[in-house]
Design a protein around this motif. Sequence first.
Motif, PDB file in Angstrom:
ATOM      1  N   UNK A   1     -31.739  61.008 -62.982  1.00 52.77           N
ATOM      2  CA  UNK A   1     -30.785  60.321 -63.849  1.00 52.77           C
ATOM      3  C   UNK A   1     -29.669  59.713 -63.002  1.00 52.77           C
ATOM      4  N   UNK A   2     -29.057  58.653 -63.527  1.00 45.44           N
ATOM      5  CA  UNK A   2     -27.923  57.972 -62.879  1.00 45.44           C
ATOM      6  C   UNK A   2     -28.301  57.302 -61.562  1.00 45.44           C
ATOM      7  N   UNK A   3     -29.568  56.939 -61.440  1.00 51.46           N
ATOM      8  CA  UNK A   3     -29.980  56.164 -60.277  1.00 51.46           C
ATOM      9  C   UNK A   3     -29.324  54.784 -60.380  1.00 51.46           C
ATOM     10  N   UNK A   4     -28.617  54.328 -59.344  1.00 51.60           N
ATOM     11  CA  UNK A   4     -27.925  53.033 -59.417  1.00 51.60           C
ATOM     12  C   UNK A   4     -28.875  51.903 -59.796  1.00 51.60           C
ATOM     13  N   UNK A   5     -28.353  50.941 -60.557  1.00 46.99           N
ATOM     14  CA  UNK A   5     -29.181  49.841 -61.054  1.00 46.99           C
ATOM     15  C   UNK A   5     -29.828  49.048 -59.927  1.00 46.99           C
ATOM     16  N   UNK A   6     -29.090  48.820 -58.839  1.00 44.11           N
ATOM     17  CA  UNK A   6     -29.664  48.028 -57.744  1.00 44.11           C
ATOM     18  C   UNK A   6     -30.800  48.782 -57.046  1.00 44.11           C
ATOM     19  N   UNK A   7     -30.670  50.085 -56.941  1.00 44.44           N
ATOM     20  CA  UNK A   7     -31.729  50.901 -56.331  1.00 44.44           C
ATOM     21  C   UNK A   7     -32.950  50.914 -57.241  1.00 44.44           C
ATOM     22  N   UNK A   8     -32.718  51.065 -58.537  1.00 42.47           N
ATOM     23  CA  UNK A   8     -33.817  51.059 -59.514  1.00 42.47           C
ATOM     24  C   UNK A   8     -34.574  49.741 -59.450  1.00 42.47           C
ATOM     25  N   UNK A   9     -33.841  48.636 -59.401  1.00 37.33           N
ATOM     26  CA  UNK A   9     -34.469  47.319 -59.373  1.00 37.33           C
ATOM     27  C   UNK A   9     -35.266  47.106 -58.082  1.00 37.33           C
ATOM     28  N   UNK A  10     -34.723  47.589 -56.956  1.00 31.00           N
ATOM     29  CA  UNK A  10     -35.428  47.450 -55.678  1.00 31.00           C
ATOM     30  C   UNK A  10     -36.743  48.226 -55.698  1.00 31.00           C
TER      31      UNK A  10
END
Length: 324
Positions: A259-268
């Motif tokens: 949970x709370x994985x940063x959006x930019x990391x998730x998108x990458x």
Amino acid sequence: MAKRREVLSLVVATLAAPAFAQSPKPIRLIVPYPPGGPLDIVARALAEKVKDSLGTVIVENKPGAGGNLGADLAAKAAPDGATIVMGAVATHAINPWLYTKMPYDALRDFTPITGVAQVPNVLVMNPETADKLGVKSVADLVAYAKKNPGKLNYGSGGNGSAGHLAGEMFKAQAGVFMVHIPYAGANPAQLALLSGQVDLNFDNLAAASANIKAGKLRALALTTAKRSAAVPELPTIAESGGALAGFDIHTWFGLFGPAKLPADVTQKLNKAFVEALAAPDIKARLATLLAEPIGGSPEAFAAFVKAENAKYEKLVKASGAKVE
């Protein structure tokens, strides 16, 4: 002297640079099941495929508690993208309602990244039994079951297994009663069907395909909403119409971070794995497992997981299955 100072400055800057700038931290991809299974095979193929875009991805098998052990390790990891998990229908939709005590919340404790693949389940019968009962289709099966309540039985890999819940869903929608016989795993359940100890199973297509091709099992229909490209000639249960028109249940798996994985990391992560799933060699690898790629955005996968979680809440509760 000036040149010497420039060299010293460069050395100092290099030593002061963050360690990950020189050597990116490997990504830990947890597979919550033993080595050699479909999730493990696909995870290792994807790990190799994304190494150019994400760096080293190390696959770790952490089986136990129906997948809960490995999933929990990912849920409790730091939300930095260094730990992800290959979750599945069991870890994120079935187990939350099957186990009386869960170490994590399947929806709140994870960040969905992307769906990876889905494998249809298939309704199979012992051929001798099917011939004896005159069953050649789902409609025939339903008609016989309605005329003979409780005379048919079906096997599964255990209470709360995918095969058990598919059977319960079929019974509820078709309005029939069949006796459920749980076994200690999918393999014993399949052996019981092959030997005629049970009449039918709702089995994984990949696991049943060899016996179907050999004529040892008779496939009546797939449990998915749409036909599979692997066996386009095989109809779906939903095609039988009536109360079964909306029948849809299958095995799926996908990638999650804490949970709370940063959006930019998730998108990458999403971009790398979705591109990998679209590669011809990965598609071919999935096809050997009779699996179809899912892909898609984190938002789409999150909505899918939420819907599956709600669907299985009803199924598990209706089945009465529980694991202490």
